[in-house]
Design an enzyme around this catalytic site. Sequence first.
Site, PDB file in Angstrom:
ATOM      1  N   ASP A   9      30.860  26.519  48.629  1.00 53.83           N
ATOM      2  CA  ASP A   9      32.213  26.472  48.087  1.00 53.83           C
ATOM      3  C   ASP A   9      33.202  26.824  49.198  1.00 53.83           C
ATOM      4  OD1 ASP A   9      34.368  26.322  46.432  1.00 53.83           O
ATOM      5  OD2 ASP A   9      33.781  27.941  45.090  1.00 53.83           O
ATOM      6  N   ASP A  25      35.956  20.725  46.475  1.00 52.21           N
ATOM      7  CA  ASP A  25      35.621  21.764  47.456  1.00 52.21           C
ATOM      8  C   ASP A  25      34.323  22.496  47.139  1.00 52.21           C
ATOM      9  OD1 ASP A  25      36.502  23.033  45.198  1.00 52.21           O
ATOM     10  OD2 ASP A  25      38.002  24.292  46.180  1.00 52.21           O
ATOM     11  N   GLU A  26      33.447  21.860  46.351  1.00 54.14           N
ATOM     12  CA  GLU A  26      32.254  22.556  45.864  1.00 54.14           C
ATOM     13  C   GLU A  26      31.059  21.611  45.862  1.00 54.14           C
ATOM     14  OE1 GLU A  26      31.179  25.191  41.856  1.00 54.14           O
ATOM     15  OE2 GLU A  26      32.935  23.876  41.902  1.00 54.14           O
TER      16      GLU A  26
END
Length: 406
Positions: free
Chosen positions: A11, A105-106
């Site tokens: 993350d 973003d993960e």
Amino acid sequence: MKKNKSIIHLDLDSFFVSVERVRDSRLENRPLIVGGMGDRGVVAAASYETRKFGVHSGMAMKVARQLCPQAVVIKGDSSVYTAHSHLVTEIIKNRVPAFEKASIDEFYADLSGMDKFFGIRKFAHELRETIIKETRLPISFGLSQNKIVSKIATGEAKPNNELYIDNGEEKAFLAPLSAGKIPMVGNKTFQILMNLGIRKIETIQQMPVEMLESVLGKNGRTIWKRANGIDDAPIVPFHERKSISAERTFNRDTIDMVQLNATLVGMAENLAYQLRRGNKLTSSISVKIRYSDFQTVSKQAKIPYTSADHILIPKIEELFKQLYSRRLLIRLIGIKYTGLVGGHYQINLFDDSEEMLRLYNSIDKIRSRFGEHSVVRASTLGGASVGRSENPFNGEPPVVLAHRHF
């Protein structure tokens, strides 16, 4: 005997904030808020320096400025964040056989068996170091035998660190943590748990599953399993081509621009609602035209990640205008959204107000309850989209939104 897995969850830390700091190093270590600039704007991301003042994403910008007046406030640029997300995706794709892009973003990846070649911990550490070196973006990860424990571990590792949970140590790791850290335990559920005297995950671990199920329904069993470190959710491999689409074949070939535009807008807004309902964002759109002579043409455009009608519809209309040049009768038009990733509407907050955010939430709730076509734009009344002839109100007219609302 079931073989133990090794699942990594990565993350990017305060992603929007970190990207802004890469762009301007003077913002390092300074309190920074990214979001809508006006008083009616919303916070999309806040640096760790602002969080101790109570600033958090989703908060009204006016309130955030009052809580942390010394913060630097920047209007976000979704196209820049999309580009950086693609950069990280490419690094992972080139090093991991199969991975899941859970959001902008993960990421998740199954590293099981890689210890035969590299050593899983060494590989995971070097993957993180490569991302940091090549993008200059801080990133954290958790590594365990399943997705849920790894995700929680990532949260504990932050900021800019890594955490490994050995097989068999899942319950011990989770026990002292707040029950609010279990994925799917939101504020409302956490309040219910606190009313029962449950604050720590350890308390849930000690409860019979039936007790939690009697209070929270079927979600109670899922929460109990997660509290005990039990999760068998698979990695969903990321494919850039993942898409949703809609087409409309006309009863009679047409060049009626009012009808064509109404149909395009209707399909575009319906697909955008499908994105939001599935918690997805699109990064690529395409328009297809089939003429009366059956020649088919299409045009595609890359866009910043979004799921917002008022961003997607103008792009769709622009593509259609660029594509429709033959002035022949049209038999079919279609729209496709591709490059889908998981993600909330948050990425669109840079240009939007709280009112816009609430409007989308309200409209989507109406559609979820009464049907996809229970709320329509005035501009779509001139043409039926896919399924639009089915009236979810059994004769009652849909709510009509005038242009000014968007």
